[in-house]
Design a protein around this motif. Structure first.
Motif, PDB file in Angstrom:
ATOM      1  N   ILE A 123       0.827  -1.201   0.000  1.00 48.69           N
ATOM      2  CA  ILE A 123       0.000   0.000   0.000  1.00 48.69           C
ATOM      3  C   ILE A 123       0.868   1.260   0.000  1.00 48.69           C
ATOM      4  O   ILE A 123       0.484   2.299  -0.556  1.00 48.69           O
ATOM      5  CB  ILE A 123      -0.945   0.011   1.221  1.00 48.69           C
ATOM      6  N   PHE A 124       2.070   1.180   0.582  1.00 51.65           N
ATOM      7  CA  PHE A 124       2.936   2.355   0.655  1.00 51.65           C
ATOM      8  C   PHE A 124       3.502   2.740  -0.712  1.00 51.65           C
ATOM      9  O   PHE A 124       3.966   3.859  -0.903  1.00 51.65           O
ATOM     10  CB  PHE A 124       4.082   2.101   1.638  1.00 51.65           C
ATOM     11  N   ILE A 125       3.462   1.805  -1.654  1.00 55.47           N
ATOM     12  CA  ILE A 125       3.932   2.092  -3.013  1.00 55.47           C
ATOM     13  C   ILE A 125       2.918   2.952  -3.765  1.00 55.47           C
ATOM     14  O   ILE A 125       3.278   3.729  -4.654  1.00 55.47           O
ATOM     15  CB  ILE A 125       4.187   0.768  -3.777  1.00 55.47           C
ATOM     16  N   ALA A 126       1.646   2.837  -3.405  1.00 56.18           N
ATOM     17  CA  ALA A 126       0.569   3.414  -4.211  1.00 56.18           C
ATOM     18  C   ALA A 126       0.672   4.928  -4.382  1.00 56.18           C
ATOM     19  O   ALA A 126       0.519   5.441  -5.498  1.00 56.18           O
ATOM     20  CB  ALA A 126      -0.788   3.041  -3.601  1.00 56.18           C
ATOM     21  N   SER A 127       0.926   5.658  -3.306  1.00 58.95           N
ATOM     22  CA  SER A 127       0.931   7.133  -3.389  1.00 58.95           C
ATOM     23  C   SER A 127       2.047   7.675  -4.281  1.00 58.95           C
ATOM     24  O   SER A 127       1.764   8.446  -5.211  1.00 58.95           O
ATOM     25  CB  SER A 127       1.019   7.739  -1.986  1.00 58.95           C
ATOM     26  N   PRO A 128       3.335   7.313  -4.027  1.00 60.59           N
ATOM     27  CA  PRO A 128       4.368   7.838  -4.926  1.00 60.59           C
ATOM     28  C   PRO A 128       4.218   7.337  -6.352  1.00 60.59           C
ATOM     29  O   PRO A 128       4.485   8.068  -7.308  1.00 60.59           O
ATOM     30  CB  PRO A 128       5.674   7.334  -4.290  1.00 60.59           C
ATOM     31  N   LEU A 129       3.761   6.080  -6.515  1.00 58.84           N
ATOM     32  CA  LEU A 129       3.613   5.547  -7.866  1.00 58.84           C
ATOM     33  C   LEU A 129       2.469   6.232  -8.606  1.00 58.84           C
ATOM     34  O   LEU A 129       2.534   6.415  -9.829  1.00 58.84           O
ATOM     35  CB  LEU A 129       3.388   4.035  -7.815  1.00 58.84           C
ATOM     36  N   ALA A 130       1.427   6.638  -7.886  1.00 57.44           N
ATOM     37  CA  ALA A 130       0.324   7.378  -8.517  1.00 57.44           C
ATOM     38  C   ALA A 130       0.818   8.727  -9.033  1.00 57.44           C
ATOM     39  O   ALA A 130       0.435   9.158 -10.132  1.00 57.44           O
ATOM     40  CB  ALA A 130      -0.807   7.576  -7.514  1.00 57.44           C
ATOM     41  N   ILE A 131       1.670   9.397  -8.249  1.00 59.91           N
ATOM     42  CA  ILE A 131       2.242  10.679  -8.691  1.00 59.91           C
ATOM     43  C   ILE A 131       3.142  10.466  -9.901  1.00 59.91           C
ATOM     44  O   ILE A 131       3.072  11.200 -10.891  1.00 59.91           O
ATOM     45  CB  ILE A 131       3.035  11.332  -7.545  1.00 59.91           C
ATOM     46  N   ILE A 132       3.992   9.448  -9.821  1.00 62.14           N
ATOM     47  CA  ILE A 132       4.914   9.144 -10.918  1.00 62.14           C
ATOM     48  C   ILE A 132       4.148   8.736 -12.167  1.00 62.14           C
ATOM     49  O   ILE A 132       4.469   9.155 -13.285  1.00 62.14           O
ATOM     50  CB  ILE A 132       5.902   8.041 -10.474  1.00 62.14           C
TER      51      ILE A 132
END
Length: 306
Positions: free
Chosen positions: A266-275
């Motif tokens: 779940i911690f991957i989701a936020s930065p990956l959404a921005i990227i």
């Protein structure tokens, strides 16, 4: 067309995305076997509120720091990536930890403005400390905070000490709570979680589809983001480095998590959404963009229903 709808940033866009998230959150949770007592209902409420608030804070953070254009692409991708992880949606503690982390990252990014430096460092430390109480290895995001200090205000030695003092305060307050409520306390060793480098639990039939999707998205979005990095202004690059660092720390947490069931992703989701928003904001054929959005909206139903 959906592509033109998500190119806007209006209240109706947030309502639609929120309803989509709530629907898939409900599907993920009601597939589980629950005893509907007060505690279960409270945990469900904590989970869904944390989920929606995380989306809203993520949107505010990206717009405040000019990380993306004024569209709804980032929260669409966040919804897509998170609902691909049903184990996370049924874990209210990890959802709460993710909310605290986004609030911490928000404070770290505010360092770029050079105002209230110490207050923002302290705020970020507190949020990361609170996140670690819900899921210990989220404490790893303290690396992103120290990188923020290095990039924006490295010369004042007091700034480097604030996170340590803040973490100490969280530890003391948590012990005060356990003493009052449970008449016991925990040591630092009790607080620290274990590390596991075993990945066999991630190779089951129930997780392989989610892992494959997240892995493909990470490689694809990240390669495009890095390729476009040098075109960004010098002023923007430090913030982009922090987003990349956030993603790398999230991947590290997945690698060392003691219990691997995809919830830790779940911690991957936020930065990956921005990227990943960089990809959707590229000049490309409208039909291709439309297909992409339909895929992002439809794939989670495959993960949850089949």
């Amino acid at each position: 067309m959906l592509s033109s709808f998500f190119n806007k940033s209006k209240p109706i866009n947030f309502i639609i995305v929120a309803l989509y998230m709530i629907l898939l959150f409900a599907i993920a949770n009601f597939k589980e076997v629950y005893t509907f007592d007060y505690i279960s209902i409270l945990l469900l409420f904590v989970g869904v509120v944390s989920y929606i608030l995380t989306m809203l804070v993520l949107n505010w953070m990206t717009k405040k720091n000019d990380l993306t254009k004024k569209t709804t692409h980032t929260i669409l991708l966040f919804a897509f990536l998170t609902v691909m992880l049903p184990s996370a949606l049924t874990n209210p503690l990890i959802m709460l930890s993710n909310l605290f982390l986004i609030l911490g990252i928000r404070s770290i990014l505010l360092l770029r403005y050079g105002k209230r430096i110490k207050a923002n460092i302290f705020d970020a430390s507190l949020w990361i400390g609170l996140a670690s109480l819900a899921y210990f290895w989220s404490i790893g995001f303290i690396i992103v905070l120290y990188l923020g200090i290095l990039l924006f205000e490295p010369k004042n030695y007091r700034n480097w000490m604030i996170p340590i003092l803040s973490m100490g305060a969280i530890y003391i307050l948590a012990n005060m709570f356990t003493l009052v409520v449970y008449d016991s306390y925990f040591s630092v060793l009790d607080y620290v979680d274990t590390i596991s480098l075993s990945y066999s639990s991630l190779l089951s039939r129930n997780t392989i589809f989610s892992i494959g999707t997240i892995l493909i998205c990470t490689l694809f979005f990240f390669s495009i983001y890095v390729a476009k990095f040098n075109r960004k202004s010098t002023k923007a690059k430090p913030v982009l480095k922090l987003i990349i660092a956030q993603l790398l720390v999230a991947i590290l947490i997945v690698a060392i998590a003691p219990e691997k069931n995809t919830a830790e992703m779940i911690f991957i989701a936020s930065p990956l959404a921005i990227i990943g928003t960089s990809y959707l904001e590229m000049d490309q054929n409208e039909l291709i963009k439309e297909i992409n959005i339909w895929v992002f909206l439809g794939m989670p139903f495959m993960a949850l229903l089949f």
